[in-house]
Design a protein around this motif. Structure first.
Motif, PDB file in Angstrom:
ATOM      1  N   PRO A 474     -21.244  52.018  79.165  1.00 17.54           N
ATOM      2  CA  PRO A 474     -21.589  50.613  79.135  1.00 17.54           C
ATOM      3  C   PRO A 474     -20.569  49.844  78.830  1.00 17.54           C
ATOM      4  O   PRO A 474     -19.474  49.997  78.248  1.00 17.54           O
ATOM      5  N   ARG A 475     -20.550  48.589  79.701  1.00 16.35           N
ATOM      6  CA  ARG A 475     -19.571  47.551  79.568  1.00 16.35           C
ATOM      7  C   ARG A 475     -19.775  46.731  78.159  1.00 16.35           C
ATOM      8  O   ARG A 475     -20.786  46.429  77.903  1.00 16.35           O
ATOM      9  N   PRO A 476     -18.624  46.081  77.727  1.00 16.15           N
ATOM     10  CA  PRO A 476     -18.895  45.262  76.362  1.00 16.15           C
ATOM     11  C   PRO A 476     -19.549  43.981  77.039  1.00 16.15           C
ATOM     12  O   PRO A 476     -19.175  43.490  78.074  1.00 16.15           O
ATOM     13  N   PRO A 477     -20.144  43.147  76.160  1.00 17.22           N
ATOM     14  CA  PRO A 477     -20.592  41.801  76.553  1.00 17.22           C
ATOM     15  C   PRO A 477     -19.665  40.760  76.710  1.00 17.22           C
ATOM     16  O   PRO A 477     -18.531  40.926  76.086  1.00 17.22           O
ATOM     17  N   ALA A 478     -20.093  40.005  77.437  1.00 15.12           N
ATOM     18  CA  ALA A 478     -18.998  38.542  77.765  1.00 15.12           C
ATOM     19  C   ALA A 478     -19.066  37.877  76.261  1.00 15.12           C
ATOM     20  O   ALA A 478     -20.145  37.972  75.619  1.00 15.12           O
ATOM     21  N   ARG A 479     -17.766  37.440  76.174  1.00 16.52           N
ATOM     22  CA  ARG A 479     -17.808  36.839  74.653  1.00 16.52           C
ATOM     23  C   ARG A 479     -17.017  35.661  74.664  1.00 16.52           C
ATOM     24  O   ARG A 479     -15.812  35.556  75.442  1.00 16.52           O
ATOM     25  N   ALA A 480     -17.277  34.695  73.787  1.00 18.88           N
ATOM     26  CA  ALA A 480     -16.313  33.414  73.784  1.00 18.88           C
ATOM     27  C   ALA A 480     -16.612  32.965  72.266  1.00 18.88           C
ATOM     28  O   ALA A 480     -17.842  33.046  71.700  1.00 18.88           O
ATOM     29  N   THR A 481     -15.562  32.545  71.704  1.00 14.92           N
ATOM     30  CA  THR A 481     -15.700  32.182  70.289  1.00 14.92           C
ATOM     31  C   THR A 481     -15.116  30.727  69.928  1.00 14.92           C
ATOM     32  O   THR A 481     -14.008  30.441  70.600  1.00 14.92           O
ATOM     33  N   VAL A 482     -15.387  30.017  68.754  1.00 14.90           N
ATOM     34  CA  VAL A 482     -14.808  28.909  68.421  1.00 14.90           C
ATOM     35  C   VAL A 482     -15.067  28.558  67.066  1.00 14.90           C
ATOM     36  O   VAL A 482     -16.004  29.230  66.362  1.00 14.90           O
ATOM     37  N   ARG A 483     -14.169  27.972  66.418  1.00 19.34           N
ATOM     38  CA  ARG A 483     -14.487  27.599  64.973  1.00 19.34           C
ATOM     39  C   ARG A 483     -14.953  26.234  65.102  1.00 19.34           C
ATOM     40  O   ARG A 483     -14.228  25.341  65.546  1.00 19.34           O
ATOM     41  N   TRP A 484     -16.181  26.032  64.249  1.00 17.11           N
ATOM     42  CA  TRP A 484     -16.869  24.631  64.439  1.00 17.11           C
ATOM     43  C   TRP A 484     -16.732  24.065  62.887  1.00 17.11           C
ATOM     44  O   TRP A 484     -17.411  24.578  62.117  1.00 17.11           O
ATOM     45  N   SER A 485     -15.757  22.994  62.979  1.00 14.93           N
ATOM     46  CA  SER A 485     -15.861  22.448  61.466  1.00 14.93           C
ATOM     47  C   SER A 485     -16.276  20.873  61.759  1.00 14.93           C
ATOM     48  O   SER A 485     -16.273  20.181  62.964  1.00 14.93           O
TER      49      SER A 485
END
Length: 616
Positions: A474-485
């Motif tokens: 199984p392939r890892p999921p696509a991911r995007a991250t950000v800090r929302w302030s």
């Protein structure tokens, strides 16, 4: 025979194959330096990393230099030194690029002083106008202990003359410069289309320009006032915020953009008031910095300007001589739509390999058939190609149609929906949001998060499941991250954040947002805007027959030309998504040949057996 081959090769090498059909013409009254004010299309093309060339009446290929105004200090070149019984007069040249300047900085090379200096300006080097007076001083060897700045009212004079009393002798200068400033009055005004952004707060405007241009400011009618709170630029990969400031200019609202090293085709202006209205604005203007093309002509007559992919075969431009005469020639541009049509008609597509076609869709053309048409590739169709537009091609009459990628005729669009985070029972600081989009996740370039204004400090993670090929782990999921302030108070009535989704899968429309609050709790509700930009193809419909969009099992080498730099009107064709069909399989060519040979052999054998004598 060998001479004929050599002649053909020489002709092929000398023909400017790298030239683009898009061009302009100008008249050169006499040989020499010619300055050509660039129009909007030229400025748009100049922002690309391409070359400019000029073809003169004899067929000679001349080099072109693109000039622009750079605020700051510009070095001056000495033209000559005049003298009489009382004063020395040094004539200086600011160069071919027009510029507004407000000070002369003359730095003495050695300690000393020169009093009673006079600065004059001239457009032609013959008629002079008084600009200012001052003194030149230098103490010691440190250049910081110098005073050589003589200020005057802003002028656009190309030539500057510095005069001083003959009694001061001939001082040595270590620097002769002018201070160049930008004059907004010289900026070009380009009409733009301004449309309201729907879907609730933050209310705003989408400002679409006819080309990717070096925008310095935006203008709006002041009779429909609104309070701007932010300016963003669409980069093709998402929204990028930029610094700006507001200027009040008569009956216009001017938003001055601070950055100067970028170009923009679509901008967005967010509004400050909750529920702020943009109804009725409709029109706006973009102010762009001017540019010029410089060429040294060798003969008089009509010259042609064109964009080229390289500078092979171009004659080297001679150095610009200080004081050289400079003639201004206004170019005459060609119709960009007709130019694009000529470029497309000049190319011929390859035969269609039906064995490589996986699916076909009908392309609905307007009636009567237009001379030029554009078509938008829907996300659902692009998803079948795995997001690779090179696997899609327009076909007609058994051939591939030449196309242009015309992004300038498109722009960003979005879908909006509300979502309620589901709080984790074990941890109130964590919540999950399930989002089901109407388009594949791979089509989304910018995911905008919107919440009612409050104190926020969140870690946001966006996930999308990737398909796993059979027999693989199984392939890892696509991911995007950000800090929302976000603070409790701000210019906008809501808190916003942008996530750029890169390389997300085209096989799913489901996104999962994980919210982890650093302080406080996640917001009780969210609104999402999923921004995308669909590919646009420009093509010439055939004289007869239908047009189809074909999906291939691999990227195809269909003729794709550089798209137009400036938008224009083109008839809109539609892809009938519901018309999708799988073409019937065709037999391999070798198999068909064997069948034909067997049939022919059977017929020949039958004839031979029929005509054999009966030995009984």
């Amino acid at each position: 025979m060998g001479r004929l081959v050599a002649f053909v090769a020489l002709v092929a090498m000398s023909f400017p194959r790298a030239w683009s059909a898009a061009g302009w013409t100008f008249e050169s009254a006499q040989p020499g330096w010619t300055l050509i004010p660039a129009d909007v299309r030229m400025i748009a093309r100049s922002s690309e990393r391409d070359h400019w060339r000029v073809l003169d009446p004899r067929g000679a290929d001349l080099a072109v230099r693109v000039l622009s105004v750079v605020p700051g200090l510009r070095k001056l070149a000495v033209v000559r030194l005049d003298e009489d019984a009382r004063v020395y007069r040094m004539v200086l040249d600011a160069g071919p690029a027009p510029a507004d300047h407000r000070a002369l900085i003359a730095t003495l090379a050695k300690p000393g002083s020169v009093s009673g200096c006079v600065v004059e300006g001239s457009d032609d080097g013959v008629r002079w106008t008084m600009l200012g007076r001052g003194n030149l001083v230098r103490l010691g060897s440190d250049e910081r202990m110098t005073r050589g700045r003589i200020e005057y009212a802003t002028t656009a004079a190309r030539f500057v003359r510095l005069s001083w009393p003959r009694s001061a002798g001939l001082p040595e200068f270590s620097g002769l410069e002018i201070e160049v400033v930008e004059d907004p009055a010289r900026w070009l005004t380009v009409p733009a289309d301004a449309q309201a952004i729907g879907g609730g707060d933050p209310a705003g405007l989408l400002v679409r320009l006819p080309a990717a241009l070096p925008v310095r400011a935006l203008e709006f009618p002041e009779d429909r006032p609104f309070e701007p709170a932010g300016v963003l630029v669409w980069t093709g990969a998402g929204w990028q915020p930029f610094d700006w400031r507001r200027d009040a200019t008569g009956d216009r609202l001017v938003l001055r953009l601070e950055r100067k090293d970028w170009t923009a085709r679509v901008l967005r202006v967010d509004l400050e008031r909750p529920g702020g209205t943009t109804t009725g604005i409709g029109a706006a203007s973009a102010l762009i910095a001017p540019r010029w093309l410089l060429v040294h002509t060798e003969v008089a007559g009509a010259h042609r300007i064109a964009r080229a992919t390289d500078d092979r075969g171009t004659r080297a431009m001679p150095p610009f001589e200080p004081g050289a005469p400079l003639v201004v020639a206004v170019p005459a541009g060609e119709d960009p739509a007709e130019t694009a049509r000529e470029e497309l008609l000049a190319r011929r597509g390859d035969d269609l390999d039906r064995d490589a076609v996986l699916a076909l869709w009908d392309v609905d053309l307007p009636e009567p058939a237009p001379r030029l048409a554009r078509v938008v590739i829907p996300p659902r169709v692009l998803a079948e190609a795995g997001g690779d537009p090179d696997r899609l091609a327009l076909v007609a009459q058994g051939r591939l149609l030449p196309v242009m990628r015309a992004g300038v005729l498109g722009g960003p669009s979005f879908e909006s929906q509300r979502a309620g985070p589901v709080v984790d029972d074990a941890s109130p600081k964590r919540a999950v949001v399930d989002v089901e989009l109407s388009t594949p996740a791979g089509a989304v370039r910018d995911l905008e998060l919107i919440a009612a204004r409050r104190m926020l400090d969140l870690d946001v993670t966006v996930l999308a499941e990737r398909p796993t090929p059979p027999g693989q782990r199984p392939r890892p999921p696509a991911r995007a991250t950000v800090r929302w302030s976000c603070r409790a108070r701000g210019a906008l009535p809501v808190c916003t954040e942008h996530l750029r989704l890169r390389r997300f899968p085209w096989t799913t429309a489901r996104l999962v947002l994980e919210l982890a609050a650093r302080t406080g709790e996640p917001p009780p509700s969210l609104r999402l805007r999923a921004w995308r930009e669909d590919p646009v193809l420009l093509f010439v419909p055939p004289g007869g027959g239908s047009v189809e969009l074909a999906l291939f099992d691999r990227p195809v080498a269909t003729p794709r030309l550089a798209g137009p730099a400036v938008a224009f009107e083109a008839a809109e064709a539609d892809i009938a998504v519901g018309s999708r069909r799988t073409p019937p399989p065709s037999f391999p060519g070798g198999f068909a040949l064997v069948v034909v040979l067997l049939l022919v052999g059977a017929v020949v054998l039958w004839i031979v057996l029929r005509n054999l004598p009966d030995r009984r």
